[in-house]
Enzyme design. Structure first.
Site, PDB file in Angstrom:
ATOM      1  N   ASN A   1     -22.200  -7.068 -74.140  1.00  0.00           N
ATOM      2  CA  ASN A   1     -22.304  -5.717 -74.672  1.00  0.00           C
ATOM      3  C   ASN A   1     -22.519  -4.751 -73.516  1.00  0.00           C
ATOM      4  OD1 ASN A   1     -25.184  -7.201 -75.134  1.00  0.00           O
ATOM      5  ND2 ASN A   1     -25.500  -5.144 -74.338  1.00  0.00           N
TER       6      ASN A   1
ATOM      7  N   MET B   1     -28.002  -7.604 -70.664  1.00  0.00           N
ATOM      8  CA  MET B   1     -29.289  -8.029 -71.177  1.00  0.00           C
ATOM      9  C   MET B   1     -30.314  -6.895 -71.149  1.00  0.00           C
ATOM     10  SD  MET B   1     -30.173 -10.897 -72.592  1.00  0.00           S
ATOM     11  CE  MET B   1     -29.328 -12.287 -71.858  1.00  0.00           C
TER      12      MET B   1
ATOM     13  N   HIS C   1     -34.296 -15.666 -67.075  1.00  0.00           N
ATOM     14  CA  HIS C   1     -34.429 -15.164 -65.710  1.00  0.00           C
ATOM     15  C   HIS C   1     -33.673 -16.045 -64.722  1.00  0.00           C
ATOM     16  CE1 HIS C   1     -38.557 -13.206 -66.916  1.00  0.00           C
ATOM     17  NE2 HIS C   1     -37.511 -12.599 -67.468  1.00  0.00           N
TER      18      HIS C   1
ATOM     19  N   THR D   1     -35.723  -8.360 -62.682  1.00  0.00           N
ATOM     20  CA  THR D   1     -34.817  -7.217 -62.755  1.00  0.00           C
ATOM     21  C   THR D   1     -35.081  -6.179 -61.678  1.00  0.00           C
ATOM     22  OG1 THR D   1     -34.533  -7.531 -65.135  1.00  0.00           O
ATOM     23  CG2 THR D   1     -33.933  -5.377 -64.240  1.00  0.00           C
TER      24      THR D   1
END
Length: 519
Positions: free
Chosen positions: A120, A124, A440, A486
């Site tokens: 998408n 994430m 992760h 991230t």
């Protein structure tokens, strides 16, 4: 070619649309505004603005539809909606993600049975928990002298704050209880503290999750030279000689194939699909797919003592309840696990089967363990067997070493101590989540200082021996980390994007100089 919705040529082609790909788009929009940028995402747009977190969607039906649209080949399959299902060993994805249908565990190995992906716009980053701690100790990348400055820039792009819940009574109580258990022998920066979070307030005051939309920012959205193409599967990175020269892609809406020329290509899919695309492109350095690492995750839950219903507030239809909060027990080299302590309604992932509850009174404790890195932990690709997208199928090889098991046992003991310190445990035993649960995954396109077979890319994230090809995402991180990755991945993306901007700007200056001389 008249039906082609894609440009024939751009300066930079970006594969993927998660936080790290968004960071490339943002930095390039700021530093090289004349550069033509095209971003390609295999999945659909599911939110407005593109890349926003699905938990910010107030209508439950619309939110569920957005999650289903993110699930790619897994759309329509049952998902895990309670911790009871996880503890029962149900092999299901979380809402908004999908699992490998096969190849997730070789015979006799632990594998990654719940390794999950999403398809998408926003990647994430449309489903994550927003935690953005800085790495510490051995988690840090020692050969990057500018790491702290890069992390600060990543915090700017993600909109990281530690003050989201500063007025709420319950998070402070949780931290005080945790601190009494762990802070005594720690220096200040490694003591219990509010978790740095990528969250923000809407104009009407509601606290909501941040996603890739925040990273892109107005600088990217207002950039007339930037275009986002969803439902676009990049099948191959093109090369001219040794250098990257563009991408070959498939329009998922029509099935037609196209090529887009580019001066630089950034592949920022995820730690499984980025090496998959390089492999499919015939770019196969020795370390590609190797050093795969997940963070073993130990969970526990406790109920805060002495919390009255009057202290709570109803959970919002979207965003976060401000009676809740997220606390952080940082990793240390002596205790190689990272604590993410989330009150029930501050998590987009279910933490406890307990209803009704006073908002914020159930505390979910999670300890993430740093992996013992090995080149044998890897994802391999089978050219003869296509996956759902027609790409080379994945085969995971992954084992927990004896050192890993020892760290997990230490984490289990520690989480029980923390659970009793916080309140009354809901269960007497901690639970180790199935491998792959952390989401992760790292190491498969890892960064290094030399092309010596142990890394895929340079400190600027440029793939060795393929000039103009950059990789992005958690796979680039070369160290064993326990903290959420991230922030570090976005920091590394900043470095790579600055390198591309420098290249493009220097080329533009040379071109203008040549034009003046010809006049």
């Amino acid at each position: 070619m008249s039906a082609n919705r894609y440009p024939l040529e751009v300066d930079v082609a970006i594969v993927g649309s998660g936080p790290t790909s968004a960071a490339y788009a943002r930095i390039l929009s700021e530093l090289a505004p004349e550069a033509r940028i095209a971003m390609f995402e295999v999945g659909p747009s599911i939110s407005n603005p593109p890349g926003a977190h699905v938990k910010n969607i107030g209508d439950p039906a619309a939110r569920a539809a957005a999650q289903r649209a993110s699930e790619g080949p897994g759309a329509g399959a049952a998902t895990v909606n309670s911790p009871g299902e996880v503890k029962a060993g149900t092999r299901q994805a979380r809402p908004g993600t999908f699992l490998l249908t096969e190849g997730y565990a070789a015979d006799g190995e632990d594998g990654l049975p719940v390794a999950a992906m999403s398809s998408n716009v926003g990647g994430m980053g449309a489903h994550w928990t927003g935690a953005c701690p800085r790495p510490g100790g051995a988690e840090r990348i020692g050969f990057l002298d500018d790491l702290d400055a890069l992390l600060a820039e990543a915090e700017r792009l993600l909109g990281v704050t530690t003050q989201a819940f500063e007025q709420a009574p319950l998070p402070q109580k949780v931290r005080e209880l945790l601190a009494a258990q762990v802070d005594q022998d720690r220096v200040a920066e490694y003591r219990v503290q509010p978790m740095p979070l990528a969250v923000h307030r809407r104009p009407e005051g509601q606290l909501v999750w941040s996603g890739a939309d925040v990273v892109m920012g107005e600088a990217t959205r207002n950039n007339e030279n930037f275009t986002l193409f969803d439902n676009s599967l990049v099948r191959r990175v093109l090369t001219d000689g040794a250098a990257a020269s563009g991408v070959e892609l498939s329009d998922q809406l029509t099935g037609q194939q196209y090529q887009v020329a580019a001066r630089c290509v950034v592949v920022g899919a995820d730690a499984l699909r980025t090496p998959q695309l390089l492999w499919a492109s015939g770019i196969r350095p020795e370390a590609l797919g190797r050093y795969l690492n997940d963070q073993a995750q130990v969970v526990f839950a406790s109920r805060l003592r002495g919390v009255e219903a009057s202290q709570g507030a109803g959970a919002p239809g979207a965003g976060l309840s401000e009676q809740s909060g997220v606390s952080w027990v940082p990793y240390t080299d002596e205790e190689p696990f990272h604590g993410q302590i989330m009150q029930l309604d501050a998590s987009p992932v279910p933490l406890a089967d307990d209803d009704p509850v006073v908002p914020g009174s159930i505390v979910g404790l999670g300890l993430f363990c740093a992996k013992d890195l090995s080149a044998q932990d890897r994802v391999e690709f089978d050219d003869q067997v296509p996956d759902f997208y027609g790409m080379p199928s994945m085969r995971i090889h992954y084992r927990l070493s004896e050192a890993d098991h020892q760290v997990i046992e230490r984490a289990k003991q520690q989480i029980v101590r923390l659970g009793h310190a916080v309140g009354d445990p809901l269960d007497e035993r901690p639970f180790v989540m199935p491998p792959g649960s952390s989401l992760h995954y790292q190491g498969t396109t890892r960064m290094g200082t030399a092309d010596d077979g142990t890394s895929v890319c340079s400190p600027d994230s440029e793939v060795w021996q393929v000039p103009g090809l950059f990789v992005a995402g958690n796979g680039v991180i070369p160290t064993a980390t326990a903290c959420n990755p991230t922030l570090t991945s976005v920091a590394l993306a900043v470095r790579g994007a600055r390198r591309i901007a420098e290249k493009l700007n220097n080329s533009l200056l040379m071109s203008k100089s040549d034009n003046r001389m010809s006049e």
